[in-house]
Scaffold this motif. Structure first.
Motif, short mmCIF file in Angstrom:
data_model
loop_
_atom_site.label_atom_id
_atom_site.label_comp_id
_atom_site.label_asym_id
_atom_site.label_seq_id
_atom_site.Cartn_x
_atom_site.Cartn_y
_atom_site.Cartn_z
N ASN A 138 0.85 -1.20 0.00
CA ASN A 138 0.00 0.00 0.00
C ASN A 138 0.88 1.24 0.00
OD1 ASN A 138 -1.75 2.16 0.56
ND2 ASN A 138 -3.15 0.82 1.67
N PRO A 139 0.98 1.93 -1.12
CA PRO A 139 1.86 3.10 -1.23
C PRO A 139 1.53 4.22 -0.25
CG PRO A 139 1.12 2.38 -3.40
CD PRO A 139 0.29 1.63 -2.39
N LEU A 140 0.27 4.27 0.24
CA LEU A 140 -0.10 5.33 1.18
C LEU A 140 0.31 5.01 2.62
CD1 LEU A 140 -3.69 6.23 -0.07
CD2 LEU A 140 -1.55 7.44 -0.53
N MET A 141 0.64 3.75 2.90
CA MET A 141 1.01 3.36 4.25
C MET A 141 2.48 3.70 4.50
SD MET A 141 0.95 -0.41 6.11
CE MET A 141 -0.78 -0.67 5.78
N ARG A 142 2.73 4.54 5.48
CA ARG A 142 4.10 4.92 5.79
C ARG A 142 4.73 3.93 6.77
NH1 ARG A 142 5.68 10.18 4.89
NH2 ARG A 142 7.66 9.41 5.69
N PRO A 159 -3.55 11.37 0.64
CA PRO A 159 -3.51 11.47 -0.83
C PRO A 159 -4.12 12.80 -1.30
CG PRO A 159 -5.37 10.13 -0.14
CD PRO A 159 -4.61 10.47 1.11
N ASP A 160 -3.90 13.12 -2.55
CA ASP A 160 -4.41 14.38 -3.10
C ASP A 160 -5.92 14.51 -2.93
OD1 ASP A 160 -1.84 14.93 -3.83
OD2 ASP A 160 -2.10 14.40 -5.95
N HIS A 172 -13.90 6.90 8.04
CA HIS A 172 -13.15 5.84 8.73
C HIS A 172 -13.95 5.19 9.85
CE1 HIS A 172 -12.34 9.58 10.92
NE2 HIS A 172 -12.32 8.82 12.01
N GLY A 173 -14.78 5.97 10.52
CA GLY A 173 -15.50 5.44 11.68
C GLY A 173 -16.71 4.62 11.33
N LYS A 174 -17.69 5.25 10.67
CA LYS A 174 -18.96 4.57 10.38
C LYS A 174 -18.80 3.48 9.34
CE LYS A 174 -21.87 8.54 11.57
NZ LYS A 174 -22.89 9.51 11.09
N SER A 175 -18.01 3.73 8.30
CA SER A 175 -17.91 2.77 7.19
C SER A 175 -16.87 1.69 7.41
CB SER A 175 -17.59 3.52 5.89
OG SER A 175 -18.59 4.46 5.58
N LEU A 206 -3.30 8.99 11.56
CA LEU A 206 -3.04 7.87 12.46
C LEU A 206 -4.36 7.16 12.78
CD1 LEU A 206 -0.60 9.65 14.94
CD2 LEU A 206 -0.07 8.47 12.81
N LEU A 207 -4.47 5.90 12.36
CA LEU A 207 -5.70 5.14 12.53
C LEU A 207 -5.45 3.86 13.31
CD1 LEU A 207 -7.31 5.41 8.97
CD2 LEU A 207 -7.89 6.73 11.01
N LEU A 208 -6.43 3.51 14.14
CA LEU A 208 -6.39 2.28 14.92
C LEU A 208 -7.53 1.37 14.48
CD1 LEU A 208 -5.64 0.45 17.39
CD2 LEU A 208 -7.13 1.93 18.76
N GLY A 209 -7.20 0.11 14.21
CA GLY A 209 -8.26 -0.82 13.83
C GLY A 209 -7.71 -2.16 13.44
N GLN A 210 -8.58 -3.05 12.95
CA GLN A 210 -8.16 -4.36 12.52
C GLN A 210 -7.67 -4.31 11.09
OE1 GLN A 210 -11.68 -6.82 13.51
NE2 GLN A 210 -10.43 -7.65 15.17
N ARG A 211 -6.80 -5.28 10.76
CA ARG A 211 -6.10 -5.24 9.47
C ARG A 211 -7.07 -5.18 8.28
NH1 ARG A 211 -1.65 -9.75 8.41
NH2 ARG A 211 -0.64 -8.50 10.01
N LYS A 212 -8.13 -6.00 8.29
CA LYS A 212 -9.05 -6.02 7.14
C LYS A 212 -9.73 -4.67 6.95
CE LYS A 212 -12.81 -8.10 9.89
NZ LYS A 212 -13.61 -6.86 9.96
N ASP A 213 -10.08 -4.01 8.06
CA ASP A 213 -10.73 -2.70 7.96
C ASP A 213 -9.75 -1.63 7.49
OD1 ASP A 213 -13.22 -3.67 8.93
OD2 ASP A 213 -12.44 -3.58 10.98
N LEU A 214 -8.52 -1.73 7.95
CA LEU A 214 -7.50 -0.78 7.51
C LEU A 214 -7.23 -0.94 6.01
CD1 LEU A 214 -5.17 -1.17 10.59
CD2 LEU A 214 -6.20 0.99 9.88
N HIS A 215 -7.17 -2.19 5.55
CA HIS A 215 -6.94 -2.44 4.13
C HIS A 215 -8.09 -1.91 3.29
CE1 HIS A 215 -3.75 -5.90 4.53
NE2 HIS A 215 -3.31 -4.71 4.90
N SER A 216 -9.31 -2.12 3.77
CA SER A 216 -10.48 -1.64 3.02
C SER A 216 -10.48 -0.11 2.93
CB SER A 216 -11.77 -2.12 3.71
OG SER A 216 -11.87 -3.53 3.68
N PHE A 217 -10.15 0.55 4.03
CA PHE A 217 -10.08 2.01 4.04
C PHE A 217 -8.99 2.49 3.09
CE2 PHE A 217 -8.17 5.93 5.75
CZ PHE A 217 -9.26 6.77 5.65
N ALA A 218 -7.82 1.85 3.13
CA ALA A 218 -6.71 2.25 2.25
C ALA A 218 -7.09 2.08 0.78
CB ALA A 218 -5.47 1.42 2.57
N ALA A 219 -7.81 1.00 0.47
CA ALA A 219 -8.20 0.76 -0.92
C ALA A 219 -9.21 1.78 -1.42
CB ALA A 219 -8.79 -0.65 -1.04
N SER A 220 -9.93 2.40 -0.50
CA SER A 220 -10.94 3.38 -0.89
C SER A 220 -10.36 4.77 -1.16
CB SER A 220 -12.01 3.50 0.20
OG SER A 220 -11.50 4.19 1.36
N LEU A 221 -9.13 5.00 -0.73
CA LEU A 221 -8.55 6.33 -0.86
C LEU A 221 -8.12 6.61 -2.29
CD1 LEU A 221 -6.39 6.44 2.40
CD2 LEU A 221 -8.67 7.40 2.02
#
Length: 221
Positions: A138-142, A159-160, A172-175, A206-221
């Motif tokens: 994930n290029p957005l993950m530092r 991202p832009d 990030h919260g509700k979805s 800075l986000l806290l959560g489970q891996r699958k949710d973090l991946h889904s959020f990253a893919a949506s950006l």
């Protein structure tokens, strides 16, 4: 016990992994005893560690003489020599080291160390490889930190498409069932959940959560 009391660590094996552990423990202000059977490796750290000695950890008497009986924690840092690793772990327990960490290179090695009562077993190459793969994927993950039980803290580069938007506008919260810890802008912490912080290029979210949710959020950006 005083929080500032200096702790004593022992490191068995001063190769690349062991020397890195030993030097950083020393840098943090601890008393560090490093041993190896290689004269060159010991000499390289003689002026860096509290004590650096040529000692064979397969000999429990030699470990006692080197002061490992006074160590709060010891690390068995060599992995390629299975016999030496196992005997070192056994002897560290025998001389009274309360907490023993050890490097393992195979599943069999891991199982043996676990049976010996080693407190924590690490696979540095595997763990670093997985860490790098996650970031490359994930290029957005530092960077990220695993908190256990499937939870991670991740910092995402803005991202832009998110520039100028506030934290309260993000889904990030509700979805995605993620908690926003805040935003880092350089060395400044400037935001938290619900804050009307206008996001800028190069901010880190800075986000806290489970891996699958973090991946889904990253893919949506």
């Amino acid at each position: 016990m005083s929080k500032n009391k200096k702790r004593t660590f022992g490191v068995v094996g001063l190769g690349n992994f062991g020397s890195s552990v030993a030097k950083d423990l020393q840098r943090f202000g601890n008393h560090v005893i490093g041993i190896d059977i290689s004269e060159a490796r010991v000499a390289a750290l003689a002026d860096t560690l509290s004590q650096a000695m040529i000692v064979d950890a397969r000999d429990d008497a030699a470990l006692r003489d080197a002061g490992f009986g006074d160590c709060d924690t010891a690390v068995v840092a060599m992995g390629s020599d299975l016999e030496a690793s196992i005997l070192s772990a056994m002897n560290l327990k025998l001389v009274g080291v309360q907490t023993v960490w050890a490097k393992a290179t195979t599943k069999t090695h891991h199982r043996i160390l676990k049976k010996l009562g080693v407190d924590r077993i690490v696979h540095p190459e595997v763990e670093i490889g997985q860490h790098i793969a996650q970031i490359l994927n994930n290029p957005l993950m530092r960077d990220y930190v695993s908190l256990g039980n499937g939870y991670h803290v991740v910092n995402f580069r803005i991202p832009d498409s998110l520039e100028g938007r506030s934290l309260s506008e993000l889904p990030h919260g509700k979805s995605y069932n993620l908690r926003c810890i805040g935003v880092m802008r350089g060395t400044e912490f400037i935001g938290q959940d619900g804050a009307e912080c206008s996001l800028q290029r190069d901010d880190l979210l800075l986000l806290l959560g489970q891996r699958k949710d973090l991946h889904s959020f990253a893919a949506s950006l």
